[in-house]
Write a protein that holds these residues in place. Structure first.
Motif: not given
Length: 387
Positions: A172, A175, A195-197, A199, A204, A226, A237, A242-243
């Motif tokens: 990432p 965020s 929110d990580g990447y 998203s 996250w 995540s 994303t 992202n997961n």
């Protein structure tokens, strides 16, 4: 923010040098920020520092995809940074705003021109946050935050090389979230819900633990992942990443003009039939970043790295879509980059030559017009000012 300050009626422009370097954006060198940024006396807002970057980039490359856009041609010229930073660095409540246009060139992927990168990635205000200083050791930040993951930062001027590397492509970059920082003596730590990447879903959890062994040696561990499913998919994303979860072990050695930063990276994407991730997959990577100051104006940067993916294959299952984290399931890649840099005052110029090679390529996932080429050479030039 400039209009807001102007409406206060208590702004005086005083080009006063800061006593200490501005804390943001971070510079890993060899480029150094302007040591005398403009400082504005904004009355009740306190002292506001203004800095920025204006730079252009030009490149030639082999095995371009020619799929559209200037970055997919054999040669291109573009804006790499047209940004301004506004920040406060004193008091219990501080802020940082970074705004403008940018491109984010990275090895092994098509170059996305600045107008498209700004629009499709993080927008014209990629980084902006409020910072609460609870104690000298403890701070809290909330907003659009730079990631803790990896040893390379997002924008060209922040790094040893013009382009980011293969490992950076898995990480990432920026965020949205909340981050708590703690530093005391040689120990530093941070934890973030984000929110990580990019998203838009705060699912996250990221953490960092660092220790300065002595003046020359430091080490840090970073972990992020995540906590729940997200079906968002866009340029900023990537669905699989992202997961996922991702981890770094980063070591830095500094001795006089030489800085070495080797680091290891591992990531895991679990199976999730609801998201269409039919097979789990992993990446294993390592990189070495080198920086050497030849004199007060010239320096040399280099990077070598290797990244491998495992899992993700479907075997004889005709209804399965392989999990592709690189150049196809079970692919691997390596790169080497060298970047000589010249800087005098606020002006800088640097060149770069890079090579990226692919092993175990899945047909249709590589370089070139038909996406089946296994390597790419790039030659870049970037020049501009850091004001």
């Amino acid at each position: 923010m400039l209009l807001l300050l102007g409406s206060c009626g208590a702004v005086s422009w005083a080009g006063v040098a800061n006593a200490d370097p501005l804390p943001s954006p971070s510079f890993s060198g060899p480029l150094a920020p302007n040591p005398h940024p403009l400082t504005v006396d904004a009355g009740p807002f306190g002292s506001v520092a203004i800095s920025g970057q204006v730079s252009g980039i030009g490149g030639l490359q082999t095995h371009a995809s020619h799929a559209g856009g200037i970055g997919n041609q054999d040669g291109f010229v573009d804006l790499s940074n047209g940004q301004i930073e506004i920040q406060t660095t004193q008091g219990p409540l501080q802020f940082y705003i970074q705004a403008g246009a940018y491109s984010l060139p990275s090895l092994g992927s098509s170059y996305l021109q600045a107008t498209k990168a700004t629009d499709q990635l993080f927008g014209p205000v990629p980084v902006a946050y409020a910072k609460g200083v609870i104690t000298p050791e403890l701070t809290v930040m909330a907003g659009l935050l730079p990631t803790m993951v990896g040893a390379e930062s997002t924008f060209t001027f922040q790094n040893v090389n013009i382009e980011r590397g293969l490992l950076w492509n898995q990480e990432p970059a920026i965020s949205r979230g909340v981050q708590i920082n703690y530093a005391r003596g040689p120990l530093s730590a941070a934890v973030s819900l984000n929110d990580g990447y990019f998203s838009g879903k705060l699912n996250w959890l990221s953490g960092m633990l660092g220790y300065a062994i002595d003046a020359s040696n430091s080490i840090s561990f970073v972990g992020a992942g995540s906590l729940s499913r997200s079906d968002k998919s866009s340029v900023a994303t990537p669905l699989a990443q992202n997961n996922s979860s991702i981890f770094n072990l980063i070591y830095t050695y500094t001795s006089g003009p030489l800085t070495l930063t080797p680091y290891l990276q591992y990531s895991h994407v679990g199976r999730d039939d609801q998201l269409g991730i039919i097979r789990s997959a992993d990446t294993y990577g390592g990189a070495l970043l080198v920086k050497y100051a030849l004199n007060s104006e010239w320096s040399l940067g280099a990077r070598a790295e290797y990244l491998k993916t495992t899992g993700g294959t479907c075997g004889a299952d005709a209804n399965c879509t392989p999990t592709n984290l690189l150049y196809g399931a079970k692919s691997d890649a390596w790169s080497f980059t060298i970047t000589p840099t010249y800087q005098k005052g606020v002006f800088f110029a640097r060149g770069e030559l890079s090579y990226t090679g692919i092993g175990h390529l899945q047909p249709g996932s590589g370089f070139g017009r038909d996406f089946n080429q296994r390597d790419q050479v790039r030659a870049l030039v970037e020049t501009g000012i850091l004001f």
